[in-house]
Write a protein that holds these residues in place. Sequence first.
Motif, PDB file in Angstrom:
ATOM      1  N   THR A 180      49.430  27.916  35.534  1.00 19.39           N
ATOM      2  CA  THR A 180      49.083  27.907  36.947  1.00 19.39           C
ATOM      3  C   THR A 180      49.120  29.313  37.528  1.00 19.39           C
ATOM      4  O   THR A 180      48.200  29.725  38.252  1.00 19.39           O
ATOM      5  N   GLN A 181      50.140  30.072  37.213  1.00 17.84           N
ATOM      6  CA  GLN A 181      50.267  31.428  37.738  1.00 17.84           C
ATOM      7  C   GLN A 181      49.149  32.330  37.222  1.00 17.84           C
ATOM      8  O   GLN A 181      48.604  33.150  37.971  1.00 17.84           O
ATOM      9  N   ASP A 182      48.772  32.182  35.954  1.00 14.19           N
ATOM     10  CA  ASP A 182      47.689  32.995  35.392  1.00 14.19           C
ATOM     11  C   ASP A 182      46.352  32.681  36.060  1.00 14.19           C
ATOM     12  O   ASP A 182      45.555  33.600  36.343  1.00 14.19           O
ATOM     13  N   LYS A 183      46.086  31.382  36.312  1.00 16.69           N
ATOM     14  CA  LYS A 183      44.822  31.018  36.964  1.00 16.69           C
ATOM     15  C   LYS A 183      44.764  31.580  38.392  1.00 16.69           C
ATOM     16  O   LYS A 183      43.715  32.072  38.828  1.00 16.69           O
ATOM     17  N   LEU A 184      45.860  31.507  39.105  1.00 14.91           N
ATOM     18  CA  LEU A 184      45.890  32.057  40.466  1.00 14.91           C
ATOM     19  C   LEU A 184      45.748  33.565  40.448  1.00 14.91           C
ATOM     20  O   LEU A 184      45.039  34.143  41.287  1.00 14.91           O
ATOM     21  N   GLU A 185      46.374  34.221  39.502  1.00 13.58           N
ATOM     22  CA  GLU A 185      46.275  35.676  39.418  1.00 13.58           C
ATOM     23  C   GLU A 185      44.860  36.115  39.084  1.00 13.58           C
ATOM     24  O   GLU A 185      44.377  37.149  39.582  1.00 13.58           O
ATOM     25  N   SER A 186      44.170  35.336  38.246  1.00 11.96           N
ATOM     26  CA  SER A 186      42.792  35.692  37.895  1.00 11.96           C
ATOM     27  C   SER A 186      41.853  35.591  39.093  1.00 11.96           C
ATOM     28  O   SER A 186      40.839  36.295  39.151  1.00 11.96           O
ATOM     29  N   VAL A 187      42.181  34.712  40.054  1.00 14.50           N
ATOM     30  CA  VAL A 187      41.350  34.553  41.255  1.00 14.50           C
ATOM     31  C   VAL A 187      41.740  35.552  42.341  1.00 14.50           C
ATOM     32  O   VAL A 187      40.881  36.147  42.997  1.00 14.50           O
ATOM     33  N   LEU A 188      43.036  35.764  42.533  1.00 14.18           N
ATOM     34  CA  LEU A 188      43.501  36.623  43.622  1.00 14.18           C
ATOM     35  C   LEU A 188      43.555  38.095  43.229  1.00 14.18           C
ATOM     36  O   LEU A 188      43.531  38.964  44.111  1.00 14.18           O
ATOM     37  N   GLY A 189      43.665  38.386  41.955  1.00 12.03           N
ATOM     38  CA  GLY A 189      43.636  39.769  41.500  1.00 12.03           C
ATOM     39  C   GLY A 189      44.838  40.584  41.960  1.00 12.03           C
ATOM     40  O   GLY A 189      45.963  40.073  42.089  1.00 12.03           O
ATOM     41  N   ASP A 190      44.581  41.857  42.234  1.00 13.69           N
ATOM     42  CA  ASP A 190      45.662  42.769  42.601  1.00 13.69           C
ATOM     43  C   ASP A 190      46.246  42.486  43.977  1.00 13.69           C
ATOM     44  O   ASP A 190      47.316  43.021  44.312  1.00 13.69           O
ATOM     45  N   SER A 191      45.560  41.653  44.785  1.00 14.45           N
ATOM     46  CA  SER A 191      46.082  41.351  46.121  1.00 14.45           C
ATOM     47  C   SER A 191      47.307  40.442  46.065  1.00 14.45           C
ATOM     48  O   SER A 191      48.044  40.327  47.035  1.00 14.45           O
ATOM     49  N   LEU A 192      47.543  39.794  44.904  1.00 15.60           N
ATOM     50  CA  LEU A 192      48.673  38.894  44.755  1.00 15.60           C
ATOM     51  C   LEU A 192      49.941  39.705  44.506  1.00 15.60           C
ATOM     52  O   LEU A 192      50.031  40.486  43.555  1.00 15.60           O
ATOM     53  N   THR A 193      50.942  39.526  45.357  1.00 14.81           N
ATOM     54  CA  THR A 193      52.204  40.248  45.225  1.00 14.81           C
ATOM     55  C   THR A 193      53.354  39.346  44.788  1.00 14.81           C
ATOM     56  O   THR A 193      54.370  39.831  44.301  1.00 14.81           O
ATOM     57  N   CYS A 194      53.207  38.031  44.982  1.00 18.38           N
ATOM     58  CA  CYS A 194      54.279  37.112  44.618  1.00 18.38           C
ATOM     59  C   CYS A 194      53.697  35.737  44.322  1.00 18.38           C
ATOM     60  O   CYS A 194      52.856  35.243  45.076  1.00 18.38           O
ATOM     61  N   CYS A 195      54.121  35.115  43.235  1.00 20.22           N
ATOM     62  CA  CYS A 195      53.697  33.760  42.883  1.00 20.22           C
ATOM     63  C   CYS A 195      54.861  33.078  42.186  1.00 20.22           C
ATOM     64  O   CYS A 195      55.193  33.413  41.046  1.00 20.22           O
ATOM     65  N   GLU A 196      55.486  32.126  42.875  1.00 24.71           N
ATOM     66  CA  GLU A 196      56.656  31.444  42.352  1.00 24.71           C
ATOM     67  C   GLU A 196      56.470  29.936  42.435  1.00 24.71           C
ATOM     68  O   GLU A 196      55.909  29.428  43.405  1.00 24.71           O
ATOM     69  N   ILE A 197      56.940  29.222  41.430  1.00 22.16           N
ATOM     70  CA  ILE A 197      56.890  27.759  41.396  1.00 22.16           C
ATOM     71  C   ILE A 197      58.283  27.242  41.065  1.00 22.16           C
ATOM     72  O   ILE A 197      58.833  27.564  40.002  1.00 22.16           O
ATOM     73  N   ASP A 198      58.838  26.456  41.974  1.00 24.41           N
ATOM     74  CA  ASP A 198      60.187  25.929  41.795  1.00 24.41           C
ATOM     75  C   ASP A 198      60.229  24.484  42.276  1.00 24.41           C
ATOM     76  O   ASP A 198      59.429  24.082  43.134  1.00 24.41           O
ATOM     77  N   PRO A 199      61.147  23.686  41.730  1.00 26.77           N
ATOM     78  CA  PRO A 199      61.327  22.326  42.272  1.00 26.77           C
ATOM     79  C   PRO A 199      61.683  22.382  43.755  1.00 26.77           C
ATOM     80  O   PRO A 199      62.446  23.249  44.193  1.00 26.77           O
ATOM     81  N   ALA A 200      61.125  21.452  44.518  1.00 29.56           N
ATOM     82  CA  ALA A 200      61.348  21.434  45.970  1.00 29.56           C
ATOM     83  C   ALA A 200      62.408  20.409  46.309  1.00 29.56           C
ATOM     84  O   ALA A 200      62.350  19.255  45.852  1.00 29.56           O
ATOM     85  N   GLY A 201      63.341  20.805  47.137  1.00 32.13           N
ATOM     86  CA  GLY A 201      64.365  19.889  47.597  1.00 32.13           C
ATOM     87  C   GLY A 201      63.901  19.115  48.819  1.00 32.13           C
ATOM     88  O   GLY A 201      62.959  19.504  49.521  1.00 32.13           O
ATOM     89  N   GLU A 202      64.538  18.000  49.076  1.00 33.06           N
ATOM     90  CA  GLU A 202      64.182  17.182  50.226  1.00 33.06           C
ATOM     91  C   GLU A 202      64.409  17.921  51.532  1.00 33.06           C
ATOM     92  O   GLU A 202      63.709  17.699  52.520  1.00 33.06           O
TER      93      GLU A 202
END
Length: 498
Positions: A180-202
């Motif tokens: 997921t992070q690689d696909k987003l980076e390929s679309v957003l390019g150098d403009s992407l500064t942060c991409c994090e995926i974590d379980p979400a709490g209630e």
Amino acid sequence: MGIPSDDVVQIRHADAAGEPTVVTVSCPDKTGLGCDLCRVVLLFGLSVVKGDMSTDGRWCYIVLWVLPRGGRPVAVPWDLLKDRLLQLCPVTPPFGFDNAYLAAAGLQDVAPPAPQLFLLKLCCLDRMGLLHDVTRVLCELELTIRRVKVSTTPDGSVLDLFFITDARELLHTKNRREETQDKLESVLGDSLTCCEIDPAGEDMLSCLQSWASLTPAIMEQMFNTNLIEEQSISTRGGTISVTMDNSLSTVHTLIQIQCGDHKGLLYDIMRTVKDCNIQISYGRFYASQNGRCEIDLFAVQSDGKKILDQHRQRALCYRLRMEVHRPLRVALVNRGPDTELLVANPVEVSGKGRPLVFYDITLALKNLQKRIFLAEIGRHVVEDREWEVYRLHFGEEHELSSALRSRIVDAVTNMLMGKRSLYVSWAMFSPEITPKIRDRLQLELDWASTMTCMSTPAFFISKVSHDGFYTNPILFCWGRQCTWPTSTTMQYKVPSFP
């Protein structure tokens, strides 16, 4: 003991280009199965041009003739579609048992556990169409957006928070997150500064859901249910007719619907029938080439009896007319100094909303070159009915003209309903074309979007399909003949202006 999965869902491809693919489902029956199947077909970008379904209460047989939406050939992931349809089909009961016995014993139709919720956090530089590009990547990866919080800072940075679930249920793995992070980076390019995926709490989700309530004026504008109580109503797309007949069958009520076609029409009808606790024993759906649809449903109540109560008949006909006429609600309102786009999507009793709504909204705004300053998704209850409400702020420094406001509402509505719109490249205008004339021209084009074309002076127009692909570019001139790409010559009149 079951039956081979290849016999449960079969996909037979067309022999020639332009002909529909036939999807056949034969499996044990369950309440709302037709609605669930139509939802997946809609999610995969397919339109149902013909359909037949029948059941004896224990076993069902459903055949859908489908085409890529808009008639444009696309690479449909048929194997993945088959897998998703198979997941919806109940398992075959063991030998010596039937579905009625298993249901009475509480061993069938057990709701699957809710998918795990994850928080995707994106930080990047803002640009035109950014939100749609991210949404498109998530859709391609089968990641469903449950909630979203998008905000733009004064320095042009964007913080996007997406609460997502994974249809593949693999987002907890390192490989799936990296994909997921690689696909987003390929679309957003150098403009992407942060991409994090974590379980979400209630606690995170509850904080996100605390958003501003809708004012009474907006409620009246979006959820006004005043509709002619007659059997049929007239719309721009033609007449909508919903009738019931108890004289043609001794055990079933016949529900007949005639209306214009739109994206997800069969899903809207099946969702309504499911929510009203009506069971279909036999159904037939047909969409003609002129955009008209005919639907016949032989149905019974949940107790297996015909629909004889006059009050319930009127209520069901009214609900079906409303869902065919306005399955979604779109409005443009002022919220302080900002302009806010509101889109309301009905939620099924099961808790599912219509698929790809956020995708279509962001695509329409990208085509209109409209930047999104803030976006939110939340749930809102109106008259005991739940709606998924999308709120998008443009952050305009000046008030939008009435022509532009109408254009935004029409473009978003057409995208959601699968209707074609006309977009104009104003770069071809001569200097003497004033903004007033330009707005008038665009209004006439929007109004005439269902026509073949509309005359305008010295610029290009392209028909834009629901998925944003430009087709049939046309050059219009002042009172001169114009040539289509098919070499068909036509004469256009120049509109008059006040």
